[in-house]
Design a protein around this motif. Structure first.
Motif, PDB file in Angstrom:
ATOM      1  N   LEU A  15       0.827  -1.206   0.000  1.00  0.00           N
ATOM      2  CA  LEU A  15       0.000   0.000   0.000  1.00  0.00           C
ATOM      3  C   LEU A  15       0.862   1.257   0.000  1.00  0.00           C
ATOM      4  O   LEU A  15       0.597   2.219  -0.732  1.00  0.00           O
ATOM      5  N   ALA A  16       1.929   1.250   0.809  1.00  0.00           N
ATOM      6  CA  ALA A  16       2.815   2.414   0.868  1.00  0.00           C
ATOM      7  C   ALA A  16       3.602   2.585  -0.429  1.00  0.00           C
ATOM      8  O   ALA A  16       3.689   3.692  -0.985  1.00  0.00           O
ATOM      9  N   ASP A  17       4.154   1.496  -0.966  1.00  0.00           N
ATOM     10  CA  ASP A  17       4.970   1.584  -2.173  1.00  0.00           C
ATOM     11  C   ASP A  17       4.164   2.020  -3.383  1.00  0.00           C
ATOM     12  O   ASP A  17       4.696   2.673  -4.296  1.00  0.00           O
ATOM     13  N   ALA A  18       2.881   1.677  -3.413  1.00  0.00           N
ATOM     14  CA  ALA A  18       2.043   2.072  -4.544  1.00  0.00           C
ATOM     15  C   ALA A  18       1.931   3.585  -4.659  1.00  0.00           C
ATOM     16  O   ALA A  18       1.632   4.107  -5.739  1.00  0.00           O
ATOM     17  N   ARG A  19       2.196   4.299  -3.573  1.00  0.00           N
ATOM     18  CA  ARG A  19       2.064   5.760  -3.564  1.00  0.00           C
ATOM     19  C   ARG A  19       3.405   6.469  -3.763  1.00  0.00           C
ATOM     20  O   ARG A  19       3.486   7.696  -3.652  1.00  0.00           O
ATOM     21  N   TRP A  20       4.437   5.730  -4.056  1.00  0.00           N
ATOM     22  CA  TRP A  20       5.747   6.349  -4.236  1.00  0.00           C
ATOM     23  C   TRP A  20       5.817   7.076  -5.562  1.00  0.00           C
ATOM     24  O   TRP A  20       5.427   6.561  -6.611  1.00  0.00           O
ATOM     25  N   THR A  21       6.339   8.280  -5.533  1.00  0.00           N
ATOM     26  CA  THR A  21       6.460   9.086  -6.752  1.00  0.00           C
ATOM     27  C   THR A  21       7.759   8.832  -7.496  1.00  0.00           C
ATOM     28  O   THR A  21       7.930   9.298  -8.621  1.00  0.00           O
TER      29      THR A  21
END
Length: 304
Positions: A137-143
């Motif tokens: 979930l966190a990695d999916a939001r990495w720019t």
């Protein structure tokens, strides 16, 4: 007769586009239900953390309770909901295109119609899988700039949290975490010798996983809840060699791989493989491979 997903009356819900990676966490009460009469364009991975769900795909059906991984492949009518009688269904989910390498891990758990039901995972694996989904979930939001967001604490992920991995790097990182989930949950399906006592298979796994550890007949017997004498007898009877012979073979194979893949000195290879004496290691290695360790490594370099 099993109910087919495309015969169920609930309103159909479109599936995410095939190329997207979407991760979420739901905790739904009845009458939560999703129906896709034509199936989904992507794979759906569900990991239940509480309550219970009921998933149908084509003619196949699976219930899901805490610690169950259920996977639905694309292109087959599907329907899933809170299991009748359950007060809720709490679960992580991910829609994506599965990596081809995952097929071999999931295949032993296919029931029919691309529905894969992996049985309940033990506690330690559940913790790792839960952590992998939170990292996903966190990695999916990495720019792609700076460090990826920190993984959320277990209690801080609210119901309904959803993330879409838009960037290539974010998507690949999320897929890596999902691959960890598949491996952790499905690794128990590796090929096994049929007819072998599961306690003996467990001992084989312990030896293979860490051949350099100070295993003894007594320590292995304790790990599989057998007396040393009963363990040694069963092991030899079922596998045709003693536990210590199996350990020696595993250590020599481990040493050969280290010689092939590293530049570690022979003394360190011996120690890392569980041999207390380099001289003893060289002697038994030569007996097994026909040459001493150094010559074995040199032969590889020379193309021998």
């Amino acid at each position: 007769m099993p109910v087919r997903a495309d015969e169920l009356p609930e309103t159909a819900v479109p599936s995410p586009p095939a190329g997207q990676m979407i991760i979420g966490r739901f905790d739904q009460p009845p009458p939560y239900a999703i129906t896709r009469p034509r199936g989904s364009d992507s794979w759906l991975f569900t990991w239940t953390t509480g309550g219970a769900g009921l998933l149908r795909q084509g003619a196949a059906e699976a219930t899901a309770a805490s610690g169950d991984l259920v996977v639905l492949g694309p292109g087959v009518p599907q329907h899933y909901r809170v299991r009748p009688g359950a007060g809720n269904w709490a679960f992580w989910w991910a829609h994506c295109q599965a990596r081809p390498s995952w097929a071999a891990w999931l295949r032993p758990y296919e029931t029919a119609d691309l529905l894969y039901a992996v049985p309940r995972a033990p506690g330690g694996i559940r913790e790792r899988v839960d952590a992998a989904f939170r990292r996903m979930l966190a990695d999916a939001r990495w720019t792609g700039e700076g460090a990826p967001p920190a993984r959320a604490a277990p209690e801080s992920v609210p119901d309904g949290e959803v993330a879409v991995a838009h960037g290539t790097a974010a998507r690949e990182l999320a897929l890596c975490s999902l691959e960890e989930v598949v491996l952790l949950a499905a690794a128990r399906a590796e090929p096994r010798r049929t007819g072998t006592d599961p306690r003996i298979r467990r001992a084989e796994d312990l030896i293979a996983a860490d051949p350099g550890a100070p295993h003894t007949v007594a320590s292995l017997a304790e790990r599989v809840s057998l007396s040393p004498s009963r363990f040694a007898h069963l092991f030899t009877e079922q596998l045709g060699h003693s536990p210590m012979r199996a350990l020696l073979h595993a250590r020599l194979l481990h040493a050969a791989r280290l010689l092939e893949a590293t530049e570690l000195p022979v003394e360190r290879v011996a120690a890392a493989s569980g041999f207390g004496s380099p001289f003893h290691f060289s002697r038994v290695f030569r007996q097994r491979y026909g040459v001493p360790p150094g010559a074995y490594r040199n032969g590889l370099r020379d193309g021998g």
